[in-house]
Design an enzyme around this catalytic site. Sequence first.
Site, mmCIF file in Angstrom:
data_model
loop_
_atom_site.group_PDB
_atom_site.id
_atom_site.type_symbol
_atom_site.label_atom_id
_atom_site.label_comp_id
_atom_site.label_asym_id
_atom_site.label_seq_id
_atom_site.Cartn_x
_atom_site.Cartn_y
_atom_site.Cartn_z
ATOM 1 N N TYR A 16 -17.347 66.245 50.560
ATOM 2 C CA TYR A 16 -17.160 66.062 51.992
ATOM 3 C C TYR A 16 -15.648 66.034 52.203
ATOM 4 C CZ TYR A 16 -21.913 64.155 51.644
ATOM 5 O OH TYR A 16 -23.248 63.961 51.394
ATOM 6 N N HIS B 214 -30.207 69.123 54.273
ATOM 7 C CA HIS B 214 -29.783 67.863 53.650
ATOM 8 C C HIS B 214 -30.983 66.989 53.274
ATOM 9 C CE1 HIS B 214 -25.770 65.743 53.211
ATOM 10 N NE2 HIS B 214 -26.605 64.864 52.690
ATOM 11 N N LYS C 222 -22.569 74.474 52.274
ATOM 12 C CA LYS C 222 -23.910 73.899 52.114
ATOM 13 C C LYS C 222 -24.344 73.175 53.388
ATOM 14 C CE LYS C 222 -26.583 70.636 49.291
ATOM 15 N NZ LYS C 222 -26.991 69.728 50.387
ATOM 16 N N THR D 10 -20.147 70.366 51.896
ATOM 17 C CA THR D 10 -21.259 69.985 52.762
ATOM 18 C C THR D 10 -20.785 70.055 54.210
ATOM 19 O OG1 THR D 10 -22.279 68.579 51.084
ATOM 20 C CG2 THR D 10 -22.858 68.142 53.382
ATOM 21 N N SER E 206 -22.331 65.477 42.770
ATOM 22 C CA SER E 206 -21.902 64.818 43.998
ATOM 23 C C SER E 206 -20.495 64.259 43.850
ATOM 24 C CB SER E 206 -22.868 63.677 44.340
ATOM 25 O OG SER E 206 -22.361 62.873 45.380
#
Length: 347
Positions: free
Chosen positions: A128, A242, A218, A154, A106
């Site tokens: 992001y 998610h 994703k 994402t 992440s």
Amino acid sequence: MPRSWVDGLEARARASLPAPVHEYVAHGAGAGTSRDEAAAAWRDVRFLPHVLHDVTDVGLATEVLGTRLETPVGVAPTSLQRAVHPDGELAMARATAAAGGLMVVSSNAGSTFADIAATGVAWWLQVYLPSDRTLALPLLERAVAAGARAVVLTVDTPVVGSWEPAGDRVWDVVDPAFTRVNFDEGHDTQPGAEKALDLGPHDLDWLAERTGLPVVAKGVLRADDARRCVQAGAAAVWVSNHGGRQLDRAVAPARALPAIVRELADDDAEVYVDGGLGSGTDVLAALGLGADAAFLGRLPLWALVEGEHGVGRLQDRIRAELVEAMRLAGCRRVADARDVVGSPAPV
């Protein structure tokens, strides 16, 4: 190892973690419908096993975006790992490296990319994009320098889905140092640091150009969106809702996967999936529906309560279940699973 150990992971985590941390990991958006439907959708898949196939030697080795792995089961990106266990991402990475798997880190990680890379794990960066794309460049540059092998964008989070109880409770018990350590100091206060509301296909190409790495989209649930991602330069599409944490009542990934696989059948793009996978048999279903790799999200976090040992034990169990399921389905290699699904989850 009994299956009951895996089935009891969340209960043990609930008993060990501060309540707000457990709630943060477990929660789904809205009424939790998408979160709760994900696992059941995998159980709806039915197999047509081969017989009279030699399954003496079953191999799980595969390749994703040019990286050879010993298992098609990876670890999905999750934040606050250090709130679950002090070693956080490092324990997750060490266990994943020992299993020969892939870890997606992440962008909100609480461990530095350099320290994660030092474990020897094969890893990708999840990101992001902010409204001002240039603010993402230092993070991307650090990941490239530390050996990230791909960037996972994402695409399903222009805003963070709301949930009850309020997500801010977790910050009453979590040290802010457990997250976002790879960002420049003061990043979040800069103009343009908020999540981009204008995310588009061009961002996939921008990421590829800026990093020189393959880019994965994703959070895709529609075949037409999968097509747009690949046309824009995505090397892979990741089918995901998610973890049910964004738009509640979004379709379960198991139900979305077959149409996306069909749409991209003539392309070089790879397809991955996460969401509700809880056993080796679920992984066989994902492979049988056409996924090139399957990723686990919450389950490794629950196992992380027991540190590296817990994550390693979980990965050993999933591996053993997958090998057994493949033998019973007449599959010797991961690619053999493509034709053993007789009844996919209905859309």
